[in-house]
Design a protein around this motif. Structure first.
Motif, short mmCIF file in Angstrom:
data_model
loop_
_atom_site.label_atom_id
_atom_site.label_comp_id
_atom_site.label_asym_id
_atom_site.label_seq_id
_atom_site.Cartn_x
_atom_site.Cartn_y
_atom_site.Cartn_z
N UNK A 84 -0.60 11.96 12.37
CA UNK A 84 0.55 11.46 11.60
C UNK A 84 1.23 12.68 10.99
N UNK A 85 2.31 13.13 11.63
CA UNK A 85 2.87 14.43 11.30
C UNK A 85 4.34 14.43 10.89
N UNK A 86 5.09 13.39 11.20
CA UNK A 86 6.53 13.40 10.96
C UNK A 86 6.92 12.34 9.94
N UNK A 87 7.94 12.67 9.16
CA UNK A 87 8.38 11.76 8.10
C UNK A 87 8.71 10.37 8.61
N UNK A 88 9.38 10.30 9.75
CA UNK A 88 9.81 9.01 10.26
C UNK A 88 8.81 8.32 11.16
N UNK A 89 7.62 8.88 11.30
CA UNK A 89 6.60 8.38 12.22
C UNK A 89 5.85 7.19 11.61
N UNK A 90 5.67 6.11 12.36
CA UNK A 90 4.88 4.98 11.84
C UNK A 90 3.44 5.41 11.59
N UNK A 91 2.80 4.74 10.66
CA UNK A 91 1.38 5.01 10.42
C UNK A 91 0.54 4.51 11.59
N UNK A 92 -0.58 5.17 11.85
CA UNK A 92 -1.44 4.74 12.96
C UNK A 92 -2.13 3.42 12.66
N UNK A 93 -2.49 2.71 13.69
CA UNK A 93 -3.26 1.48 13.54
C UNK A 93 -4.67 1.83 13.08
N UNK A 94 -5.30 0.89 12.41
CA UNK A 94 -6.70 1.04 12.06
C UNK A 94 -6.96 1.52 10.64
N UNK A 95 -5.90 1.87 9.89
CA UNK A 95 -6.11 2.32 8.52
C UNK A 95 -6.54 1.15 7.63
N UNK A 96 -7.40 1.40 6.64
CA UNK A 96 -7.72 0.34 5.67
C UNK A 96 -6.45 -0.20 5.04
N UNK A 98 -5.60 -1.27 2.06
CA UNK A 98 -5.13 -0.76 0.78
C UNK A 98 -4.57 0.65 0.92
N UNK A 99 -5.10 1.44 1.84
CA UNK A 99 -4.58 2.78 2.08
C UNK A 99 -3.21 2.70 2.75
N UNK A 100 -3.09 1.81 3.74
CA UNK A 100 -1.79 1.64 4.41
C UNK A 100 -0.72 1.23 3.42
N UNK A 101 -1.02 0.28 2.56
CA UNK A 101 -0.04 -0.19 1.57
C UNK A 101 0.34 0.96 0.63
N UNK A 102 -0.68 1.73 0.21
CA UNK A 102 -0.38 2.85 -0.69
C UNK A 102 0.54 3.87 -0.02
N UNK A 103 0.23 4.28 1.21
CA UNK A 103 1.03 5.30 1.88
C UNK A 103 2.44 4.81 2.12
N UNK A 104 2.59 3.57 2.55
CA UNK A 104 3.93 3.04 2.81
C UNK A 104 4.79 3.08 1.54
N UNK A 105 4.16 2.82 0.41
CA UNK A 105 4.89 2.91 -0.87
C UNK A 105 5.12 4.36 -1.26
N UNK A 106 4.09 5.19 -1.11
CA UNK A 106 4.17 6.58 -1.57
C UNK A 106 5.14 7.42 -0.75
N UNK A 107 5.40 7.04 0.49
CA UNK A 107 6.26 7.85 1.36
C UNK A 107 7.75 7.58 1.13
N UNK A 108 8.09 6.62 0.28
CA UNK A 108 9.49 6.30 0.02
C UNK A 108 10.11 7.32 -0.95
N UNK A 109 11.30 7.77 -0.63
CA UNK A 109 12.01 8.66 -1.55
C UNK A 109 12.44 7.88 -2.79
N UNK A 110 12.48 8.54 -3.95
CA UNK A 110 12.92 7.84 -5.17
C UNK A 110 14.39 7.43 -5.06
N UNK A 111 14.77 6.46 -5.85
CA UNK A 111 16.16 5.95 -5.80
C UNK A 111 17.16 7.03 -6.18
N UNK A 112 16.72 8.02 -6.95
CA UNK A 112 17.64 9.07 -7.42
C UNK A 112 17.74 10.25 -6.44
N UNK A 113 17.00 10.19 -5.34
CA UNK A 113 17.08 11.28 -4.36
C UNK A 113 18.48 11.34 -3.75
#
Length: 406
Positions: A84-96, A98-113
């Motif tokens: 998983x190397x690129x900003x626009x790349x989907x996350x791989x299958x098989x992740x736990x 709670x980790x998938x949910x965290x990363x999907x949230x954490x990878x979002x740019x803030x509204x003020x960006x």
């Protein structure tokens, strides 16, 4: 008004004794007397809770990573995230989940960006690459070993046992921030910031279990801010000291790319400075009480400089030139804390030729007027930067699975 901040003393040179003699209340004294005094009105959020960042960690990442350790899933997660190397790349299958949910949230740019500012910053990083890579890679490295909490956490965590690998993984994020496509879909700054955030959570989970660790939980919000100020705040201060030409738009964009990066590293918006003025005031507050000498910092500095000397050897000068370059980038106080040996000849040489090299790079003087020894220094600087660039291409950021082996 005379700038008496100890931050400037620490990163630009000078002495501290005059402060007490003048009866000035230092930021350190103010912090001790009144706790967290930096106003959240100076942050990108514009408001805040007033919580002291010394006692704030990462309420989102920490429980997720702790659960991975509890279930023995860290090796599997590292394997899944390896490609998983690129900003626009989907996350791989098989992740736990709670980790998938965290990363999907954490990878979002803030509204003020601001995308336009991020693109301006990319061009600024390109045009000022030598200065920024030198300051963020080498200068920031010398400063980090003079931060006791950081030096100890590096030394006693897994990375301390293999400093070449540690340098590589540290440089990955720094150079991702400076890439032309840093925040584009094909870039990797978001990915590396999120992976670094997971690594920080792992260190917070692991290091308190080490028999060698006796401090508080490492990598608090303040600890991240301290390191942050040894990167963009320090770099901007040095570029201004060196009289590097830049527009107000470039300066603001360079701050913005690091503001966004801080957010992605899990720093609360209420702690992220909104302007260079508020960044400097926060730096005055958090750097003084968090810098000083440690045996671990001295050893890490020596390892790092030894690695650099193996790369930087124009004319066979090796370590003496490396020592002088390192001392040039930080204050006398920091260099002495790190026990970087003095090299009178090369220190004097660098101080005399550096303004000439800046003028050459900015097109202000013709090449024939440059003394030949300046090119020896210039080549060493380029090798410095190349060392960090190439190291950052050799590995990837992964979640550590243990502390430094005894």
């Amino acid at each position: 008004m005379v700038d008496l901040s100890r931050r400037k003393v620490l990163i630009s040179g000078g002495t501290l004794g005059a402060l007490g003699a003048l009866g000035v209340v230092t930021p350190t004294q103010a912090r001790a007397a009144g706790g967290w005094t930096w106003p959240a009105s100076g942050s990108v959020a514009g408001t805040g809770t007033g919580a002291d960042p010394r006692w704030v960690w990462d309420a989102e990442a920490d429980p997720v990573v702790a659960s991975l350790f509890d279930r023995g899933l860290v090796p599997q997660v590292n394997q899944l995230l390896w490609d998983w190397n690129r900003n626009g790349q989907p996350l791989p299958d098989g992740l736990p989940e709670n980790l998938r949910d965290f990363i999907e949230h954490a990878r979002q740019l803030p509204s003020w960006a601001d995308r336009a500012k991020l693109e301006t910053a990319a061009q600024f990083n390109k045009s000022r690459g030598l200065y920024l890579n030198l300051l963020n890679g080498v200068g920031g490295g010398m400063l980090s070993t003079a931060i006791p909490k950081e030096a100890r956490s590096v030394y006693y965590s897994a990375g301390g046992a293999d400093m070449e690998d540690r340098v590589a993984k540290t440089s990955i994020l720094g150079f991702a921030v400076g890439a032309l496509n840093a925040y584009r879909p094909d870039g990797n700054c978001i990915v590396n910031a999120v992976k670094t955030r997971l690594t920080h959570a792992a260190v917070r989970h692991l290091l308190p279990q080490s028999p060698h660790w006796s401090g508080d939980i490492p990598i608090s919000q303040e600890d991240i801010l301290v390191t942050w100020h040894t990167l963009p705040t320090y770099a901007m201060g040095k570029m201004r000291e060196w009289k590097i030409p830049m527009s107000a738009a470039d300066s603001a964009a360079y701050l913005h790319v690091w503001q966004v990066t801080a957010h992605l590293l899990g720093v609360r918006d209420e702690y992220i400075p909104a302007t260079w003025d508020t960044a400097n005031s926060q730096s005055d507050l958090v750097l003084p009480p968090n810098m000083g000498p440690t045996p671990e910092g001295v050893e890490l500095t020596d390892i790092l400089l030894r690695q650099l000397a193996e790369q930087v050897s124009p004319g066979g000068v090796g370590r003496p030139l490396v020592n002088a370059l390192a001392r040039f980038l930080v204050s006398e106080q920091v260099a002495d804390w790190d026990q970087i040996p003095r090299e009178p000849f090369w220190e004097a040489t660098i101080k005399s030729v550096w303004p000439v090299l800046v003028k050459v790079r900015e097109g202000l003087i013709p090449l024939p007027l440059v003394p030949s020894i300046a090119w020896t220094v210039d080549e060493a600087l380029r090798q410095y930067v190349l060392f960090f660039l190439t190291k950052g291409q050799e590995t990837k950021i992964v979640i550590p699975t243990g502390n430094r082996p005894s």
